[in-house]
Design an enzyme around this catalytic site. Structure first.
Site, PDB file in Angstrom:
ATOM      1  N   LEU A  18       0.827  -1.204   0.000  1.00 55.41           N
ATOM      2  CA  LEU A  18       0.000   0.000   0.000  1.00 55.41           C
ATOM      3  C   LEU A  18       0.861   1.253   0.000  1.00 55.41           C
ATOM      4  O   LEU A  18       1.910   1.284   0.633  1.00 55.41           O
ATOM      5  CB  LEU A  18      -0.894   0.008   1.242  1.00 55.41           C
ATOM      6  CG  LEU A  18      -1.822  -1.193   1.431  1.00 55.41           C
ATOM      7  CD1 LEU A  18      -2.475  -1.126   2.811  1.00 55.41           C
ATOM      8  CD2 LEU A  18      -2.878  -1.244   0.341  1.00 55.41           C
ATOM      9  N   ASP A  60       3.449  -5.453   2.834  1.00 54.30           N
ATOM     10  CA  ASP A  60       3.784  -4.363   3.755  1.00 54.30           C
ATOM     11  C   ASP A  60       4.412  -4.854   5.062  1.00 54.30           C
ATOM     12  O   ASP A  60       4.659  -4.056   5.966  1.00 54.30           O
ATOM     13  CB  ASP A  60       2.523  -3.559   4.097  1.00 54.30           C
ATOM     14  CG  ASP A  60       1.964  -2.823   2.904  1.00 54.30           C
ATOM     15  OD1 ASP A  60       2.640  -1.915   2.400  1.00 54.30           O
ATOM     16  OD2 ASP A  60       0.850  -3.159   2.465  1.00 54.30           O
ATOM     17  N   GLU A  65       6.415  -2.318  12.943  1.00 57.37           N
ATOM     18  CA  GLU A  65       5.966  -1.464  14.041  1.00 57.37           C
ATOM     19  C   GLU A  65       4.456  -1.342  14.097  1.00 57.37           C
ATOM     20  O   GLU A  65       3.879  -1.141  15.176  1.00 57.37           O
ATOM     21  CB  GLU A  65       6.590  -0.069  13.918  1.00 57.37           C
ATOM     22  CG  GLU A  65       6.239   0.835  15.091  1.00 57.37           C
ATOM     23  CD  GLU A  65       6.718   2.259  14.908  1.00 57.37           C
ATOM     24  OE1 GLU A  65       7.383   2.767  15.823  1.00 57.37           O
ATOM     25  OE2 GLU A  65       6.439   2.854  13.849  1.00 57.37           O
ATOM     26  N   ASP A  66       3.796  -1.471  12.968  1.00 56.21           N
ATOM     27  CA  ASP A  66       2.346  -1.293  12.950  1.00 56.21           C
ATOM     28  C   ASP A  66       1.589  -2.436  13.602  1.00 56.21           C
ATOM     29  O   ASP A  66       0.389  -2.321  13.856  1.00 56.21           O
ATOM     30  CB  ASP A  66       1.853  -1.111  11.509  1.00 56.21           C
ATOM     31  CG  ASP A  66       2.197   0.254  10.949  1.00 56.21           C
ATOM     32  OD1 ASP A  66       2.168   1.227  11.715  1.00 56.21           O
ATOM     33  OD2 ASP A  66       2.502   0.343   9.746  1.00 56.21           O
ATOM     34  N   ARG A  85      -3.651  -5.607   5.606  1.00 58.90           N
ATOM     35  CA  ARG A  85      -2.567  -5.847   6.560  1.00 58.90           C
ATOM     36  C   ARG A  85      -3.018  -6.628   7.795  1.00 58.90           C
ATOM     37  O   ARG A  85      -2.200  -6.915   8.684  1.00 58.90           O
ATOM     38  CB  ARG A  85      -1.942  -4.520   6.988  1.00 58.90           C
ATOM     39  CG  ARG A  85      -1.371  -3.711   5.833  1.00 58.90           C
ATOM     40  CD  ARG A  85      -0.485  -2.607   6.325  1.00 58.90           C
ATOM     41  NE  ARG A  85       0.685  -3.142   7.023  1.00 58.90           N
ATOM     42  CZ  ARG A  85       1.561  -2.395   7.690  1.00 58.90           C
ATOM     43  NH1 ARG A  85       1.382  -1.094   7.758  1.00 58.90           N
ATOM     44  NH2 ARG A  85       2.585  -2.970   8.291  1.00 58.90           N
ATOM     45  N   ARG A 131      -6.057   5.174   9.705  1.00 64.57           N
ATOM     46  CA  ARG A 131      -5.774   3.793  10.101  1.00 64.57           C
ATOM     47  C   ARG A 131      -6.134   3.491  11.568  1.00 64.57           C
ATOM     48  O   ARG A 131      -6.295   2.332  11.928  1.00 64.57           O
ATOM     49  CB  ARG A 131      -4.293   3.489   9.875  1.00 64.57           C
ATOM     50  CG  ARG A 131      -3.811   3.674   8.430  1.00 64.57           C
ATOM     51  CD  ARG A 131      -4.296   2.573   7.515  1.00 64.57           C
ATOM     52  NE  ARG A 131      -3.866   2.767   6.133  1.00 64.57           N
ATOM     53  CZ  ARG A 131      -2.696   2.353   5.643  1.00 64.57           C
ATOM     54  NH1 ARG A 131      -1.810   1.763   6.439  1.00 64.57           N
ATOM     55  NH2 ARG A 131      -2.400   2.540   4.371  1.00 64.57           N
ATOM     56  N   HIS A 164       0.556   8.568   9.417  1.00 63.44           N
ATOM     57  CA  HIS A 164       0.493   8.241  10.837  1.00 63.44           C
ATOM     58  C   HIS A 164       0.969   9.424  11.677  1.00 63.44           C
ATOM     59  O   HIS A 164       1.663  10.311  11.175  1.00 63.44           O
ATOM     60  CB  HIS A 164       1.397   7.030  11.140  1.00 63.44           C
ATOM     61  CG  HIS A 164       0.922   5.746  10.582  1.00 63.44           C
ATOM     62  ND1 HIS A 164       1.707   4.936   9.776  1.00 63.44           N
ATOM     63  CD2 HIS A 164      -0.255   5.086  10.712  1.00 63.44           C
ATOM     64  CE1 HIS A 164       1.027   3.852   9.442  1.00 63.44           C
ATOM     65  NE2 HIS A 164      -0.165   3.915  10.004  1.00 63.44           N
ATOM     66  N   CYS A 251       9.055   2.608  11.421  1.00 61.76           N
ATOM     67  CA  CYS A 251       8.181   1.546  10.927  1.00 61.76           C
ATOM     68  C   CYS A 251       8.866   0.181  10.854  1.00 61.76           C
ATOM     69  O   CYS A 251       8.212  -0.852  10.952  1.00 61.76           O
ATOM     70  CB  CYS A 251       7.696   1.874   9.513  1.00 61.76           C
ATOM     71  SG  CYS A 251       6.962   3.481   9.280  1.00 61.76           S
TER      72      CYS A 251
END
Length: 256
Positions: A18, A60, A65-66, A85, A131, A164, A251
């Site tokens: 993405l 992705d 980190e996400d 994701r 998000r 973010h 990230c």
């Protein structure tokens, strides 16, 4: 002091991930080289790395980190706001359960990306974004409170150019935060020493303070000079291929 980090290299189909920017497709071979340099920098800063395998099921997934918020002995599993994701959390969960004593998880209807959480000492700023929604932020605040950590929600929806919260803010330590212009006058940050990122260098706001070093994105001379002038030991890394996919320094690892 940070001692460990989890990292995952880009997969062969990294370019299929993405992105909200129009900077062209990333060169995967170059992204792998940049990731290797990133890992070497983390090790230079004293961190021991747990290297996860590339995961082509999720282009992705290098942006680990996400998938979780980690603090002390606790990992909080996120619920990414992009449906593509969602499966990344299940892939990393066994590794996190082997490391952390307690696990919490964001549940539906909450959504939360780790990139929307900026920890400053014992306080977390939680970005409300495309998000991360209000319910996800509320759940996270509750989990953090159980661990003795306070939090503040910051609405970043409508701010152009950032995906973010940590696209526009990072903690430098010593009571200092790096901020883009859009956040510079926000009352939530009035008690901090602000290192304002120059216009045109907003990408540099995402940085890593790792023990005695500050890792920044290369190519932003005004910001680099400002950070060096404060006496930090700076490591500058080329992040061009990750920038093409909305990615940045924070990230690419979970640090604890």
């Amino acid at each position: 002091m940070l001692t460990h980090a989890l990292v995952r290299p880009p997969s062969a189909n990294f370019a299929d991930g993405l992105t909200s920017v129009a900077l062209g497709k990333p060169d995967v071979a170059r992204a792998l080289e940049q990731h290797a340099c990133y890992c070497a920098a983390l090790e230079q800063c004293g961190l021991v790395l747990t290297r996860l395998a590339a995961d082509a099921d999720f282009p992705d997934s290098a942006f680990v980190e996400d998938t979780a918020i980690v603090t002390g002995d606790v990992a909080i599993l996120t619920r990414p706001g992009a449906a593509a994701r969602a499966g990344e959390v299940a892939r990393i969960e066994p590794t996190l359960r082997a490391i952390f004593l307690r696990i919490h998880a964001i549940a539906t209807p909450g959504t939360l990306d780790g990139g929307d959480v900026c920890r400053i000492e014992n306080h977390c700023f939680i970005g409300l974004s495309e998000r991360t929604n209000e319910d996800g932020a509320r759940q996270l605040a509750g989990f953090l409170a159980q661990e003795g950590c306070t939090s503040t929600a910051i609405d970043i929806r409508g701010i152009r150019g950032i995906l973010h919260l940590k696209s526009g803010i990072s903690y430098l330590g010593n009571g200092r935060i790096a901020l883009i212009d859009a956040f510079a006058q926000h009352t939530a940050f009035r008690n901090y020493e602000i290192v304002q990122v120059a216009r045109g260098e907003g990408y540099a706001a995402n940085l890593l303070r790792l023990n005695d070093h500050v890792v920044i994105a290369a190519g932003f001379p005004k910001f680099e000079a400002a950070v060096r002038a404060l006496g930090y030991d700076v490591i500058a890394l080329d992040m061009s291929e990750f920038r093409k996919m909305d990615g940045a320094l924070t990230c690419l690892s979970l640090r604890f």
